[in-house]
Design a protein around this motif. Structure first.
Motif, mmCIF file in Angstrom:
data_model
loop_
_atom_site.group_PDB
_atom_site.id
_atom_site.type_symbol
_atom_site.label_atom_id
_atom_site.label_comp_id
_atom_site.label_asym_id
_atom_site.label_seq_id
_atom_site.Cartn_x
_atom_site.Cartn_y
_atom_site.Cartn_z
ATOM 1 N N VAL A 136 0.853 -1.191 0.000
ATOM 2 C CA VAL A 136 0.000 0.000 0.000
ATOM 3 C C VAL A 136 0.888 1.241 0.000
ATOM 4 O O VAL A 136 1.782 1.366 0.833
ATOM 5 N N PHE A 137 0.645 2.142 -0.956
ATOM 6 C CA PHE A 137 1.375 3.413 -0.975
ATOM 7 C C PHE A 137 0.478 4.473 -1.594
ATOM 8 O O PHE A 137 -0.422 4.176 -2.363
ATOM 9 N N SER A 138 0.733 5.736 -1.224
ATOM 10 C CA SER A 138 -0.089 6.822 -1.759
ATOM 11 C C SER A 138 0.676 7.669 -2.774
ATOM 12 O O SER A 138 0.122 8.092 -3.769
ATOM 13 N N ASN A 173 12.476 2.581 -1.771
ATOM 14 C CA ASN A 173 11.672 3.777 -2.021
ATOM 15 C C ASN A 173 10.444 3.849 -1.111
ATOM 16 O O ASN A 173 9.409 4.396 -1.483
ATOM 17 N N PHE A 174 10.543 3.305 0.095
ATOM 18 C CA PHE A 174 9.430 3.371 1.046
ATOM 19 C C PHE A 174 9.310 4.796 1.558
ATOM 20 O O PHE A 174 10.241 5.312 2.174
ATOM 21 N N THR A 175 8.226 5.451 1.298
ATOM 22 C CA THR A 175 7.946 6.870 1.593
ATOM 23 C C THR A 175 9.069 7.784 1.105
ATOM 24 O O THR A 175 9.365 8.803 1.719
ATOM 25 N N GLY A 176 9.715 7.394 0.005
ATOM 26 C CA GLY A 176 10.764 8.213 -0.584
ATOM 27 C C GLY A 176 12.106 8.105 0.103
ATOM 28 O O GLY A 176 13.015 8.887 -0.196
ATOM 29 N N LYS A 188 6.888 -0.286 9.075
ATOM 30 C CA LYS A 188 6.124 0.485 10.053
ATOM 31 C C LYS A 188 6.609 1.929 10.050
ATOM 32 O O LYS A 188 7.809 2.192 10.073
ATOM 33 N N ILE A 189 5.657 2.874 10.007
ATOM 34 C CA ILE A 189 6.000 4.301 10.019
ATOM 35 C C ILE A 189 6.089 4.757 11.472
ATOM 36 O O ILE A 189 5.125 4.626 12.229
ATOM 37 N N LYS A 190 7.264 5.288 11.855
ATOM 38 C CA LYS A 190 7.485 5.624 13.261
ATOM 39 C C LYS A 190 7.389 7.116 13.557
ATOM 40 O O LYS A 190 6.984 7.494 14.631
ATOM 41 N N VAL A 191 7.762 7.963 12.603
ATOM 42 C CA VAL A 191 7.850 9.393 12.889
ATOM 43 C C VAL A 191 6.534 10.108 12.595
ATOM 44 O O VAL A 191 6.124 10.996 13.323
ATOM 45 N N ASP A 227 2.270 10.438 11.593
ATOM 46 C CA ASP A 227 1.003 9.953 12.129
ATOM 47 C C ASP A 227 0.527 8.752 11.304
ATOM 48 O O ASP A 227 0.230 8.897 10.118
ATOM 49 N N PRO A 228 0.438 7.538 11.898
ATOM 50 C CA PRO A 228 0.056 6.357 11.120
ATOM 51 C C PRO A 228 -1.394 6.375 10.636
ATOM 52 O O PRO A 228 -1.755 5.613 9.743
ATOM 53 N N ARG A 229 -2.229 7.257 11.193
ATOM 54 C CA ARG A 229 -3.613 7.352 10.714
ATOM 55 C C ARG A 229 -3.692 8.107 9.395
ATOM 56 O O ARG A 229 -4.617 7.925 8.619
ATOM 57 N N VAL A 230 -2.708 8.955 9.130
ATOM 58 C CA VAL A 230 -2.679 9.734 7.897
ATOM 59 C C VAL A 230 -1.820 9.043 6.843
ATOM 60 O O VAL A 230 -2.221 8.886 5.698
ATOM 61 N N PHE A 231 -0.620 8.619 7.248
ATOM 62 C CA PHE A 231 0.312 7.980 6.329
ATOM 63 C C PHE A 231 0.135 6.468 6.438
ATOM 64 O O PHE A 231 0.697 5.823 7.310
#
Length: 182
Positions: free
Chosen positions: A92-94, A111-114, A158-161, A163-167
């Protein structure tokens, strides 16, 4: 008052061979062989015909709980050598497209979140991993190895920095079932 004994029985289906040596169990089926050592517990494992019996005499609460746990492990081993296990994960990516590759005993996500540096997840045991489009398919005989490999991939993305609800970028398990797809 403590129970006199606790015993659970596991039926062995046709085409499956089970060997019990002390507290070590080896299960052989059409798809392969799994071996597991239960010597850290105080239960007895006996093979009687086409039934494996896991039991303990005069159990305390912890020993009684081991009976159910070990019988479930043996049942999962039998299911693994007859059918196998499959976990499907969705990429999943936006904005930044994630590229996923299998490199030996590790999965490389670039290239995970750039990000410039790749994220790496370890493949456990004899698990097979395939990337098909936006799906990552994890298959194997041992449910512990398959599920741990899938968990390693989820944790690596896992996105740590932020907000996981947005990203919501990442790789997530969306399906798990018995049986292996070719």
């Amino acid at each position: 008052m403590r129970a006199l004994e606790k015993v659970k029985s596991i039926e062995i289906p046709e085409g499956v061979e089970v060997k019990v040596e002390g507290r070590g169990v080896t299960v052989t089926g059409e798809k392969g062989t799994l071996t597991r050592d239960f010597s850290h517990t105080s239960v007895s494992i006996m093979l009687e015909g086409t039934v494996v019996k896991v039991g303990v005499k005069w159990p305390r609460k912890r020993e009684a709980s081991f009976v159910g746990t070990i019988s479930s492990h043996i049942q999962n081993m039998i299911t693994g050598v007859t059918k196998g296990f499959t976990y499907k994960l969705k990429i999943v990516f936006s904005h930044f497209p994630i590229s996923v590759k299998v490199d030996g005993k590790k999965i490389v996500m670039e290239n995970f979140t750039g990000e410039r540096s790749p994220r790496i997840a370890k493949i456990m045991g004899e698990t097979k991993v395939a990337v098909k489009g936006e799906d990552v398919i994890v298959q194997g005989l041992s449910i512990e190895d398959v599920s741990q490999t899938a968990a390693n991939v989820e944790q690596a993305t896992k996105i740590k920095v932020k907000d996981p609800r947005v990203f919501l970028d990442g790789i997530y398990v969306y399906e798990r079932h018995e049986g292996m797809e070719e």
